[in-house]
Enzyme design. Structure first.
Site, mmCIF file in Angstrom:
data_model
loop_
_atom_site.group_PDB
_atom_site.id
_atom_site.type_symbol
_atom_site.label_atom_id
_atom_site.label_comp_id
_atom_site.label_asym_id
_atom_site.label_seq_id
_atom_site.Cartn_x
_atom_site.Cartn_y
_atom_site.Cartn_z
ATOM 1 N N ASN A 86 0.837 -1.301 0.012
ATOM 2 C CA ASN A 86 0.023 0.129 0.026
ATOM 3 C C ASN A 86 0.967 1.299 -0.077
ATOM 4 O O ASN A 86 0.502 2.368 -0.309
ATOM 5 C CB ASN A 86 -0.925 -0.044 1.229
ATOM 6 C CG ASN A 86 -1.625 1.148 1.399
ATOM 7 O OD1 ASN A 86 -2.747 1.675 0.572
ATOM 8 N ND2 ASN A 86 -1.133 2.153 2.516
ATOM 9 N N SER A 139 -3.888 2.405 -8.788
ATOM 10 C CA SER A 139 -4.925 3.694 -8.860
ATOM 11 C C SER A 139 -5.767 3.641 -10.079
ATOM 12 O O SER A 139 -5.232 3.372 -11.231
ATOM 13 C CB SER A 139 -4.205 4.648 -8.508
ATOM 14 O OG SER A 139 -4.958 6.067 -8.746
ATOM 15 N N TYR A 151 3.161 9.385 -11.167
ATOM 16 C CA TYR A 151 2.108 8.398 -10.300
ATOM 17 C C TYR A 151 1.536 7.609 -11.484
ATOM 18 O O TYR A 151 1.264 6.448 -10.914
ATOM 19 C CB TYR A 151 1.386 9.486 -9.645
ATOM 20 C CG TYR A 151 0.158 8.787 -8.823
ATOM 21 C CD1 TYR A 151 0.750 8.301 -7.461
ATOM 22 C CD2 TYR A 151 -1.076 8.460 -9.127
ATOM 23 C CE1 TYR A 151 -0.215 7.748 -6.619
ATOM 24 C CE2 TYR A 151 -1.778 7.901 -8.217
ATOM 25 C CZ TYR A 151 -1.448 7.488 -6.887
ATOM 26 O OH TYR A 151 -2.298 7.047 -6.232
#
Length: 244
Positions: A86, A139, A151
């Site tokens: 995580n 994500s 990201y």
């Protein structure tokens, strides 16, 4: 008690989704090695759970730090059954202005860190001979491309990592899946201006942020025998924001 007597290693466990997952796992009967870069926050968030949780400082971007944290799991509990990757960082860099160090930091924590943790955890799971479950957090940004370039790239890489190691580890009874959250009510989201938040929620068909415990419940499912024939999959928890 879906995780009775299981041992889990959860990274980024001091806040947000990691904290919710660690708490949920303990509630389902697991013992947890909770890893984070911030020991004080770990103790504050999980201290009341007593000896069911072992807090450990871990920099997931450092392979030696990861190896030491996994050794701690073996020392305290004798084995490892579950890994939740995580830990993650973000950024606000535009593509044309992304400095090398920002790219390296985000990829180093989000993707390389997940690789280090999966490799060391899987070695311990294979040694134990009882299989296991690895859950990698990606994500919805990896699906939509909405977000900082580094990201998005790191979270898309997580999906490829999952598929590759799922095939390799299947023979050892280790299942590997990706949990793909949408916008979630975490401290990372707290600083978003109201107008930006309103625009974000318009993109979510269910019209709200996901709760951290909603993510934790899906992680519990993937870690448990309820998901015993599921591996190599991307499980989206994003309110219909994007489809896999």
């Amino acid at each position: 008690m879906k995780l009775q007597n299981k041992v889990a290693f959860v990274t980024g466990a001091a806040q947000g989704m990691g904290l919710a997952i660690a708490r949920r796992f303990v509630g389902e009967g697991a013992r947890v090695v909770a890893a984070d870069i911030n020991l004080d926050s770990l103790r504050e968030g999980l201290g009341e759970l007593g000896d069911k949780v072992v807090p450990v400082v871990c920099n997931v971007a450092d392979s030696a730090s990861v190896a030491e944290a996994v050794k701690l799991a073996e020392k305290h509990f004798g084995r490892l059954d579950i890994l939740v990757n995580n830990a993650g960082v973000g950024g606000l860099d535009s593509f044309l202005d992304t400095p090398d160090e920002s790219w390296q930091r985000v990829i180093g924590v989000n993707l390389t860190g997940a690789f280090y943790c999966a490799r060391e955890s899987a070695r311990l799971m294979v040694k134990g001979g009882a299989g296991g479950s690895i859950i990698n957090l990606s994500s919805t940004s990896a699906l939509t491309g909405e977000g900082p370039n580094h990201y998005c790239a790191s979270k898309a890489g997580i999906m490829g990592l999952t598929r590759g190691i799922a095939r390799e580890l299947a023979g050892h009874g280790i299942r590997v899946n990706t949990l793909v959250p949408g916008p979630t009510d975490t401290p990372m989201m707290a600083g978003i201006p109201d107008d930006m938040m309103a625009d974000l929620l318009k993109a979510v068909p269910l019209g709200r942020l996901c709760g951290t415990d909603e993510i934790a419940r899906v992680a519990t499912f993937l870690a448990s025998e309820d998901a015993s024939f599921i591996t190599g999959q991307n499980i989206a928890v994003n309110g219909g924001m994007a489809f896999i």
